[in-house]
Write a protein that holds these residues in place. Structure first.
Motif, PDB file in Angstrom:
ATOM      1  N   VAL A   1      27.495 -34.906-100.931  1.00 45.90           N
ATOM      2  CA  VAL A   1      28.886 -35.186-100.563  1.00 45.90           C
ATOM      3  C   VAL A   1      29.725 -33.948-100.873  1.00 45.90           C
ATOM      4  O   VAL A   1      30.045 -33.667-102.025  1.00 45.90           O
ATOM      5  CB  VAL A   1      29.440 -36.409-101.317  1.00 45.90           C
ATOM      6  N   LEU A   2      30.057 -33.194 -99.823  1.00 44.40           N
ATOM      7  CA  LEU A   2      30.866 -31.987 -99.978  1.00 44.40           C
ATOM      8  C   LEU A   2      32.155 -32.040 -99.175  1.00 44.40           C
ATOM      9  O   LEU A   2      33.059 -31.250 -99.402  1.00 44.40           O
ATOM     10  CB  LEU A   2      30.057 -30.754 -99.559  1.00 44.40           C
ATOM     11  N   THR A   3      32.219 -32.955 -98.199  1.00 47.08           N
ATOM     12  CA  THR A   3      33.435 -33.188 -97.419  1.00 47.08           C
ATOM     13  C   THR A   3      33.516 -34.672 -97.105  1.00 47.08           C
ATOM     14  O   THR A   3      32.530 -35.402 -97.260  1.00 47.08           O
ATOM     15  CB  THR A   3      33.443 -32.408 -96.086  1.00 47.08           C
ATOM     16  N   ASP A   4      34.678 -35.111 -96.624  1.00 41.87           N
ATOM     17  CA  ASP A   4      34.798 -36.515 -96.247  1.00 41.87           C
ATOM     18  C   ASP A   4      34.444 -36.740 -94.780  1.00 41.87           C
ATOM     19  O   ASP A   4      34.638 -37.836 -94.247  1.00 41.87           O
ATOM     20  CB  ASP A   4      36.197 -37.060 -96.560  1.00 41.87           C
ATOM     21  N   SER A   5      33.902 -35.709 -94.116  1.00 42.70           N
ATOM     22  CA  SER A   5      33.435 -35.874 -92.742  1.00 42.70           C
ATOM     23  C   SER A   5      31.919 -35.979 -92.669  1.00 42.70           C
ATOM     24  O   SER A   5      31.361 -36.199 -91.592  1.00 42.70           O
ATOM     25  CB  SER A   5      33.890 -34.680 -91.881  1.00 42.70           C
ATOM     26  N   SER A   6      31.250 -35.855 -93.800  1.00 49.32           N
ATOM     27  CA  SER A   6      29.793 -35.800 -93.811  1.00 49.32           C
ATOM     28  C   SER A   6      29.167 -37.189 -93.711  1.00 49.32           C
ATOM     29  O   SER A   6      29.777 -38.205 -94.052  1.00 49.32           O
ATOM     30  CB  SER A   6      29.302 -35.113 -95.083  1.00 49.32           C
ATOM     31  N   ILE A   7      27.912 -37.212 -93.276  1.00 48.08           N
ATOM     32  CA  ILE A   7      27.156 -38.468 -93.253  1.00 48.08           C
ATOM     33  C   ILE A   7      27.038 -39.008 -94.674  1.00 48.08           C
ATOM     34  O   ILE A   7      27.174 -40.216 -94.899  1.00 48.08           O
ATOM     35  CB  ILE A   7      25.766 -38.247 -92.641  1.00 48.08           C
ATOM     36  N   ALA A   8      26.800 -38.127 -95.646  1.00 48.50           N
ATOM     37  CA  ALA A   8      26.639 -38.557 -97.031  1.00 48.50           C
ATOM     38  C   ALA A   8      27.885 -39.271 -97.541  1.00 48.50           C
ATOM     39  O   ALA A   8      27.799 -40.316 -98.203  1.00 48.50           O
ATOM     40  CB  ALA A   8      26.307 -37.366 -97.921  1.00 48.50           C
ATOM     41  N   PHE A   9      29.070 -38.711 -97.256  1.00 47.05           N
ATOM     42  CA  PHE A   9      30.306 -39.345 -97.720  1.00 47.05           C
ATOM     43  C   PHE A   9      30.451 -40.732 -97.117  1.00 47.05           C
ATOM     44  O   PHE A   9      30.761 -41.709 -97.824  1.00 47.05           O
ATOM     45  CB  PHE A   9      31.520 -38.496 -97.356  1.00 47.05           C
ATOM     46  N   HIS A  10      30.238 -40.839 -95.814  1.00 45.15           N
ATOM     47  CA  HIS A  10      30.418 -42.136 -95.166  1.00 45.15           C
ATOM     48  C   HIS A  10      29.339 -43.130 -95.594  1.00 45.15           C
ATOM     49  O   HIS A  10      29.611 -44.334 -95.682  1.00 45.15           O
ATOM     50  CB  HIS A  10      30.456 -41.965 -93.654  1.00 45.15           C
ATOM     51  N   ALA A  11      28.148 -42.641 -95.892  1.00 50.49           N
ATOM     52  CA  ALA A  11      27.119 -43.532 -96.420  1.00 50.49           C
ATOM     53  C   ALA A  11      27.534 -44.076 -97.785  1.00 50.49           C
ATOM     54  O   ALA A  11      27.370 -45.275 -98.068  1.00 50.49           O
ATOM     55  CB  ALA A  11      25.787 -42.802 -96.518  1.00 50.49           C
ATOM     56  N   ALA A  12      28.083 -43.209 -98.636  1.00 49.10           N
ATOM     57  CA  ALA A  12      28.551 -43.652 -99.949  1.00 49.10           C
ATOM     58  C   ALA A  12      29.694 -44.655 -99.802  1.00 49.10           C
ATOM     59  O   ALA A  12      29.739 -45.677-100.499  1.00 49.10           O
ATOM     60  CB  ALA A  12      28.998 -42.448-100.777  1.00 49.10           C
TER      61      ALA A  12
ATOM     62  N   LYS B   1      33.274 -29.346-108.108  1.00 52.78           N
ATOM     63  CA  LYS B   1      34.680 -29.734-108.004  1.00 52.78           C
ATOM     64  C   LYS B   1      34.987 -30.365-106.651  1.00 52.78           C
ATOM     65  O   LYS B   1      35.795 -31.294-106.549  1.00 52.78           O
ATOM     66  CB  LYS B   1      35.580 -28.524-108.249  1.00 52.78           C
ATOM     67  N   LEU B   2      34.352 -29.864-105.584  1.00 49.48           N
ATOM     68  CA  LEU B   2      34.535 -30.461-104.263  1.00 49.48           C
ATOM     69  C   LEU B   2      34.037 -31.897-104.250  1.00 49.48           C
ATOM     70  O   LEU B   2      34.710 -32.801-103.758  1.00 49.48           O
ATOM     71  CB  LEU B   2      33.784 -29.642-103.207  1.00 49.48           C
ATOM     72  N   THR B   3      32.825 -32.096-104.780  1.00 48.96           N
ATOM     73  CA  THR B   3      32.257 -33.447-104.801  1.00 48.96           C
ATOM     74  C   THR B   3      33.127 -34.388-105.617  1.00 48.96           C
ATOM     75  O   THR B   3      33.366 -35.542-105.218  1.00 48.96           O
ATOM     76  CB  THR B   3      30.830 -33.404-105.367  1.00 48.96           C
ATOM     77  N   GLN B   4      33.618 -33.929-106.744  1.00 46.16           N
ATOM     78  CA  GLN B   4      34.483 -34.769-107.577  1.00 46.16           C
ATOM     79  C   GLN B   4      35.774 -35.123-106.839  1.00 46.16           C
ATOM     80  O   GLN B   4      36.251 -36.253-106.909  1.00 46.16           O
ATOM     81  CB  GLN B   4      34.788 -34.058-108.892  1.00 46.16           C
ATOM     82  N   ALA B   5      36.306 -34.154-106.096  1.00 49.56           N
ATOM     83  CA  ALA B   5      37.540 -34.408-105.346  1.00 49.56           C
ATOM     84  C   ALA B   5      37.321 -35.446-104.256  1.00 49.56           C
ATOM     85  O   ALA B   5      38.131 -36.369-104.075  1.00 49.56           O
ATOM     86  CB  ALA B   5      38.063 -33.105-104.741  1.00 49.56           C
ATOM     87  N   PHE B   6      36.219 -35.326-103.518  1.00 57.71           N
ATOM     88  CA  PHE B   6      35.973 -36.279-102.440  1.00 57.71           C
ATOM     89  C   PHE B   6      35.502 -37.623-102.981  1.00 57.71           C
ATOM     90  O   PHE B   6      35.674 -38.653-102.319  1.00 57.71           O
ATOM     91  CB  PHE B   6      34.977 -35.698-101.439  1.00 57.71           C
ATOM     92  N   SER B   7      34.957 -37.635-104.183  1.00 59.26           N
ATOM     93  CA  SER B   7      34.614 -38.906-104.813  1.00 59.26           C
ATOM     94  C   SER B   7      35.855 -39.769-104.997  1.00 59.26           C
ATOM     95  O   SER B   7      35.797 -41.001-104.876  1.00 59.26           O
ATOM     96  CB  SER B   7      33.951 -38.655-106.168  1.00 59.26           C
TER      97      SER B   7
END
Length: 256
Positions: free
Chosen positions: A14-25, A45-51
């Motif tokens: 999860v590095l952005t909120d457009s990724s497959i990983a973000f939407h899967a989470a 820090k990016l992952t923590q922010a998008f979390s």
């Protein structure tokens, strides 16, 4: 009742909120799962922010899949984050230097190719082995690929790495199957993620996709692929392993 009620999951990449990983989470949480993310180095820090953009902020554990120390400590890190087991792991990890993509197949050096294979292929097995102490019968490993049966324009050695990933998935299914752990991949069509934009000439792959797909194709959303990931993490595929589920609008089934 959600599709993943009571499930405990680790989601990588999860590095952005457009990724497959973000939407899967996100979808996993909406379907009742408890989620932990992983990241490393400057990306942490990016992952923590998008979390914080998820329905429920997820803890982030350190994991560099090229570091044996991080892999050896993964189970303890997940426990420290509040999960006593893992019912599913999402492998959304891939990287290749630009020197081995964008038309550089013949000129790519072994050092750069080795990086692509270690990060994009070998890490699938490494992650599964690292997570296995927390997994039991009924658990699932789900990875992401880009249909490796063809030689795509500009994809070059990343395509070779994905072919290796698809083969590794079959062997992982073989070796984890006796423990009741499933291993499957989702093969998504081109999506305008940060990772995709880093591929030189990526637009040559994506431009024709909507015209070739019987169902059409929207390159701007990762939701369809993320839904497939969530489905494979659920109990609705108890006897499916070693499989590649295509979420590409049907392009994989069409002739040129």
């Amino acid at each position: 009742m959600g599709l993943l009620d009571g499930k405990k999951l680790l989601v990588t990449g999860v590095l952005t909120d457009s990724s497959i990983a973000f939407h899967a989470a996100r979808l996993a949480q909406e379907e009742g799962a408890q989620v932990v993310l992983s990241s490393f180095g400057r990306q942490m820090k990016l992952t923590q922010a998008f979390s914080r953009r998820l329905p429920v902020e997820a803890p982030v554990v350190p994991l560099d899949v090229t570091s044996q120390e991080d892999l050896d400590g993964l189970a303890d890190a997940v426990r420290a984050a509040g999960l006593d087991r893992l019912d599913g792991v999402v492998h959304s990890i891939g990287f290749a230097p630009q020197s081995v993509m964008g038309g550089n197949f013949l000129t790519g050096t072994w050092e750069d190719v080795a990086t692509a294979i270690q990060v994009s292929t070998f890490s699938y097995k490494s992650l599964a082995v690292a997570a296995k102490p927390l997994m039991s019968a009924g658990s699932a490993v789900v990875g992401l690929t880009f249909d490796a049966q063809f030689a795509w324009p500009v994809y070059d050695w990343m395509g070779v790495a994905k072919a290796g990933l698809e083969s590794a998935n079959r062997y992982l299914a073989r070796d984890l199957g006796p423990d009741g752990i499933r291993a499957n991949l989702v093969s998504a069509g081109p999506i305008r993620t940060t990772a995709a934009k880093s591929i030189p000439g990526f637009e040559t792959m994506e431009d024709a996709w909507p015209r070739r797909a019987p169902l059409g194709w929207d390159q701007t959303t990762a939701e369809p692929a993320a839904r497939a990931v969530v489905a494979l993490l659920s109990d609705w595929f108890p006897a499916t392993t070693g499989e590649i589920v295509h979420v590409d609008g049907g392009v994989h089934a069409m002739g040129q």
